[in-house]
Design a protein around this motif. Structure first.
Motif, PDB file in Angstrom:
ATOM      1  N   UNK A 117       0.975  -1.159  -0.002  1.00 48.06           N
ATOM      2  CA  UNK A 117      -0.062  -0.074   0.114  1.00 48.06           C
ATOM      3  C   UNK A 117       0.828   1.146   0.081  1.00 48.06           C
ATOM      4  N   UNK A 118       1.755   1.446   0.741  1.00 49.37           N
ATOM      5  CA  UNK A 118       2.432   2.677   1.065  1.00 49.37           C
ATOM      6  C   UNK A 118       3.749   2.573   0.430  1.00 49.37           C
ATOM      7  N   UNK A 119       4.426   1.367   0.308  1.00 52.01           N
ATOM      8  CA  UNK A 119       5.826   1.108  -0.334  1.00 52.01           C
ATOM      9  C   UNK A 119       6.710   1.290   0.789  1.00 52.01           C
ATOM     10  N   UNK A 120       6.505   1.515   2.148  1.00 53.95           N
ATOM     11  CA  UNK A 120       7.691   1.578   3.013  1.00 53.95           C
ATOM     12  C   UNK A 120       8.279   0.053   3.403  1.00 53.95           C
ATOM     13  N   UNK A 121       9.304  -0.163   3.460  1.00 55.23           N
ATOM     14  CA  UNK A 121       9.927  -1.357   3.789  1.00 55.23           C
ATOM     15  C   UNK A 121       9.420  -1.981   5.173  1.00 55.23           C
ATOM     16  N   UNK A 122       8.944  -3.257   5.186  1.00 52.54           N
ATOM     17  CA  UNK A 122       8.367  -3.836   6.291  1.00 52.54           C
ATOM     18  C   UNK A 122       9.482  -4.200   7.153  1.00 52.54           C
ATOM     19  N   UNK A 123       9.454  -3.761   8.367  1.00 52.84           N
ATOM     20  CA  UNK A 123      10.687  -4.001   9.379  1.00 52.84           C
ATOM     21  C   UNK A 123      10.212  -4.645  10.628  1.00 52.84           C
ATOM     22  N   UNK A 124       8.903  -4.006  11.137  1.00 53.56           N
ATOM     23  CA  UNK A 124       8.513  -4.269  12.342  1.00 53.56           C
ATOM     24  C   UNK A 124       7.610  -5.437  12.231  1.00 53.56           C
ATOM     25  N   UNK A 125       8.166  -6.341  13.068  1.00 51.20           N
ATOM     26  CA  UNK A 125       7.345  -7.625  12.942  1.00 51.20           C
ATOM     27  C   UNK A 125       6.140  -7.716  13.893  1.00 51.20           C
ATOM     28  N   UNK A 126       5.951  -6.780  14.724  1.00 54.31           N
ATOM     29  CA  UNK A 126       4.639  -6.842  15.539  1.00 54.31           C
ATOM     30  C   UNK A 126       3.536  -6.093  14.742  1.00 54.31           C
ATOM     31  N   UNK A 127       3.569  -5.552  13.625  1.00 57.76           N
ATOM     32  CA  UNK A 127       2.466  -4.706  12.987  1.00 57.76           C
ATOM     33  C   UNK A 127       2.199  -5.336  11.674  1.00 57.76           C
ATOM     34  N   UNK A 128       2.835  -6.079  11.167  1.00 58.85           N
ATOM     35  CA  UNK A 128       2.623  -6.591   9.669  1.00 58.85           C
ATOM     36  C   UNK A 128       1.401  -7.143   9.498  1.00 58.85           C
ATOM     37  N   UNK A 129       0.976  -7.205   8.151  1.00 54.97           N
ATOM     38  CA  UNK A 129      -0.396  -7.938   7.725  1.00 54.97           C
ATOM     39  C   UNK A 129      -0.060  -8.271   6.432  1.00 54.97           C
ATOM     40  N   UNK A 130      -1.029  -9.406   6.124  1.00 57.56           N
ATOM     41  CA  UNK A 130      -0.946 -10.012   4.893  1.00 57.56           C
ATOM     42  C   UNK A 130      -2.351 -10.540   4.184  1.00 57.56           C
ATOM     43  N   UNK A 131      -2.334 -10.370   3.030  1.00 55.08           N
ATOM     44  CA  UNK A 131      -3.772 -11.098   2.120  1.00 55.08           C
ATOM     45  C   UNK A 131      -3.189 -11.830   1.151  1.00 55.08           C
ATOM     46  N   UNK A 132      -4.105 -12.809   0.735  1.00 59.17           N
ATOM     47  CA  UNK A 132      -4.037 -13.657  -0.129  1.00 59.17           C
ATOM     48  C   UNK A 132      -5.574 -13.601  -0.857  1.00 59.17           C
ATOM     49  N   UNK A 161      -9.071 -14.463   0.209  1.00 59.69           N
ATOM     50  CA  UNK A 161      -9.019 -15.915   0.696  1.00 59.69           C
ATOM     51  C   UNK A 161      -8.413 -15.889   2.060  1.00 59.69           C
ATOM     52  N   UNK A 162      -7.522 -15.004   2.293  1.00 56.17           N
ATOM     53  CA  UNK A 162      -6.644 -15.024   3.316  1.00 56.17           C
ATOM     54  C   UNK A 162      -6.359 -13.706   3.956  1.00 56.17           C
ATOM     55  N   UNK A 163      -6.558 -13.248   5.188  1.00 55.36           N
ATOM     56  CA  UNK A 163      -6.307 -11.816   6.030  1.00 55.36           C
ATOM     57  C   UNK A 163      -5.515 -12.381   7.188  1.00 55.36           C
ATOM     58  N   UNK A 164      -4.228 -11.879   7.321  1.00 57.35           N
ATOM     59  CA  UNK A 164      -3.595 -12.429   8.457  1.00 57.35           C
ATOM     60  C   UNK A 164      -2.908 -11.100   8.963  1.00 57.35           C
ATOM     61  N   UNK A 165      -2.763 -11.073  10.302  1.00 57.81           N
ATOM     62  CA  UNK A 165      -1.991  -9.906  11.106  1.00 57.81           C
ATOM     63  C   UNK A 165      -1.013 -10.485  11.782  1.00 57.81           C
ATOM     64  N   UNK A 166      -0.036  -9.627  12.231  1.00 56.16           N
ATOM     65  CA  UNK A 166       1.151 -10.114  13.417  1.00 56.16           C
ATOM     66  C   UNK A 166       0.450 -10.103  14.647  1.00 56.16           C
ATOM     67  N   UNK A 167       0.671 -10.971  15.275  1.00 55.06           N
ATOM     68  CA  UNK A 167       0.400 -11.105  16.838  1.00 55.06           C
ATOM     69  C   UNK A 167       1.430  -9.976  17.491  1.00 55.06           C
ATOM     70  N   UNK A 168       1.157  -9.154  18.156  1.00 54.43           N
ATOM     71  CA  UNK A 168       1.555  -8.091  18.674  1.00 54.43           C
ATOM     72  C   UNK A 168       2.280  -8.739  19.845  1.00 54.43           C
ATOM     73  N   UNK A 169       1.879  -9.638  20.704  1.00 52.09           N
ATOM     74  CA  UNK A 169       2.313 -10.307  21.807  1.00 52.09           C
ATOM     75  C   UNK A 169       3.480 -11.497  21.374  1.00 52.09           C
ATOM     76  N   UNK A 170       3.325 -11.869  20.028  1.00 48.28           N
ATOM     77  CA  UNK A 170       4.379 -12.876  19.734  1.00 48.28           C
ATOM     78  C   UNK A 170       4.626 -12.148  18.128  1.00 48.28           C
TER      79      UNK A 170
END
Length: 145
Positions: free
Chosen positions: A33-48, A75-84
């Motif tokens: 969406x914003x073209x920023x590099x994905x660096x923080x594992x606590x906030x990432x998200x994915x779709x398929x 078909x798939x919408x996932x988000x990072x688990x902030x606690x893991x």
């Protein structure tokens, strides 16, 4: 030779239509969406998408913006688990938290945690299911543009 090419083409087609998420290469993959590099594992998200198109995001709010502007069925919408951090969970299995103490990459102060392990630690946090979050953010236009 033709048999090899046909075999490789079949493998490519099967893999390209897969509805499984591919791992995010943190520090290398860019947000779709914003073209920023994905660096923080606590906030990432994915779709398929239903057709297998993969999308990766540096923040949940980027995924929401992308979905808002899309007519494609996911078909798939996932988000990072902030606690893991780094562990991805389905949006249906997440509790979404908005709190001033959360420093999400795009400024929405938004994170997700696994519903099974979530324990409220502060009374000042607003919590939402996926559908409630979409309604809240899109109706109030409170996600960062």
């Amino acid at each position: 030779m033709m048999k090899k090419l046909l075999y490789l083409l079949i493998i490519f087609l099967v893999q390209s239509c897969s509805k499984e998420t591919r791992p995010i290469a943190y520090g290398k993959d860019a947000c779709d969406f914003c073209q920023m590099t994905i660096v923080d594992r606590a906030y990432a998200a994915q779709t398929v998408s239903e057709k297998g198109k993969q999308s990766k995001y540096d923040a949940i709010e980027c995924m929401i913006h992308d979905l808002e502007n899309s007519t494609v069925t996911m078909a798939v919408q996932r988000v990072a688990d902030f606690s893991d951090p780094g562990k991805m969970i389905s949006v249906d299995k997440a509790v979404f938290i908005i709190n001033d103490s959360i420093n999400s990459p795009m400024g929405a102060k938004l994170a997700a945690v696994n519903r099974k392990t979530y324990v409220a630690t502060t009374k000042s946090a607003d919590t939402f299911s996926w559908n409630d979050l979409l309604e809240h953010l899109l109706a109030s236009d409170s996600i960062i543009q």
